[in-house]
Design an enzyme around this catalytic site. Structure first.
Site, PDB file in Angstrom:
ATOM      1  CB  CYS A   1      -9.544  -6.806  -7.049  1.00  0.00           C
ATOM      2  SG  CYS A   1      -8.057  -6.223  -7.904  1.00  0.00           S
TER       3      CYS A   1
ATOM      4  CD  GLU B   1      -2.919  -1.338   2.211  1.00  0.00           C
ATOM      5  OE1 GLU B   1      -2.772  -0.648   3.247  1.00  0.00           O
ATOM      6  OE2 GLU B   1      -3.876  -2.109   2.037  1.00  0.00           O
TER       7      GLU B   1
ATOM      8  CD  GLU C   1      -4.751 -11.156  -5.927  1.00  0.00           C
ATOM      9  OE1 GLU C   1      -4.187 -10.187  -5.381  1.00  0.00           O
ATOM     10  OE2 GLU C   1      -5.958 -11.409  -5.775  1.00  0.00           O
TER      11      GLU C   1
HETATM   12  N1  THU Z   1      -6.050  -6.780  -2.176  1.00  0.00           N
HETATM   13  C1  THU Z   1      -5.208  -7.691  -2.764  1.00  0.00           C
HETATM   14  O1  THU Z   1      -3.986  -7.694  -2.516  1.00  0.00           O
HETATM   15  N2  THU Z   1      -5.757  -8.590  -3.623  1.00  0.00           N
HETATM   16  C2  THU Z   1      -7.079  -8.652  -3.951  1.00  0.00           C
HETATM   17  O2  THU Z   1      -7.456  -9.430  -4.821  1.00  0.00           O
HETATM   18  C3  THU Z   1      -8.047  -7.818  -3.239  1.00  0.00           C
HETATM   19  C4  THU Z   1      -7.473  -6.719  -2.423  1.00  0.00           C
HETATM   20  C5  THU Z   1      -5.468  -5.789  -1.269  1.00  0.00           C
HETATM   21  C6  THU Z   1      -5.498  -4.367  -1.771  1.00  0.00           C
HETATM   22  C7  THU Z   1      -5.437  -3.586  -0.476  1.00  0.00           C
HETATM   23  O3  THU Z   1      -4.066  -3.435  -0.107  1.00  0.00           O
HETATM   24  C8  THU Z   1      -6.107  -4.481   0.533  1.00  0.00           C
HETATM   25  O4  THU Z   1      -6.180  -5.768  -0.051  1.00  0.00           O
HETATM   26  C9  THU Z   1      -7.517  -4.034   0.906  1.00  0.00           C
HETATM   27  O5  THU Z   1      -8.283  -3.825  -0.227  1.00  0.00           O
END
Ligand code: THU
Length: 143
Positions: free
Chosen positions: A96, A49, A60
């Site tokens: 996502c 982040e 991913e």
């Molecule tokens: N996140 C992922 O790393 N992969 C996903 O498929 C869904 C969301 C992360 C993004 C963010 O850092 C945190 O999860 C919350 O959304």
């Protein structure tokens, strides 16, 4: 290509371990991903982040980026994604929308439709990438 239960479990363990290197101070939602290739290699990633929240990179996407910068183009047969056990309702995390597209690029280069093991506190859900992203836009679309 089918994935044995042992390989699936090892892939999930690799994703879970990768999640420990997540940098997620803003969401406190640590995610790990592990990619299995047809030569047996496993490439992992975790979410990273940023203080500028919208710049977060998913686990991913980071795993695909690592694999591709190592020179991989295709050969993707399975993916495991693991989120935190203590968040949500115990249902499996699913990649996502952006990550589905990013995974599709790497898979399409090798003509595979990888199994995606989505891990939750209560169950592991196996789906294929084409189930998550039907009618995908990909490299062939531009030829
Ligand atoms: N996140 C992922 O790393 N992969 C996903 O498929 C869904 C969301 C992360 C993004 C963010 O850092 C945190 O999860 C919350 O959304």
């Amino acid at each position: 290509m089918s994935v044995s239960d042992d390989k699936r479990d090892a892939l999930i363990a690799a994703a879970r371990e990768a999640s420990q290197n997540a940098y997620a101070p803003y969401s406190d939602y640590q995610v790990g991903a592990a990619l299995l290739f047809d030569d047996g290699a496993v490439v992992t990633g975790a979410n990273v982040e940023n203080a500028s929240y919208g710049l977060a990179l998913c686990a991913e996407t980071n795993a695909v980026s690592k694999a591709m910068t190592d020179g991989r183009r295709g050969g993707l047969i399975a993916v495991a994604v693991v989120g935190p056990d203590d968040k949500g309702d115990g249902a499996p995390i699913t990649p996502c929308g952006r990550c589905r597209q990013v995974l599709h690029e790497l898979a399409a280069l090798g003509g595979t439709d990888p199994a995606i093991f989505c891990v939750g506190a209560d169950e592991v859900r196996r789906v294929t990438l084409s189930q998550l992203l039907p009618h995908a836009f990909g490299p062939d679309s531009l030829v």
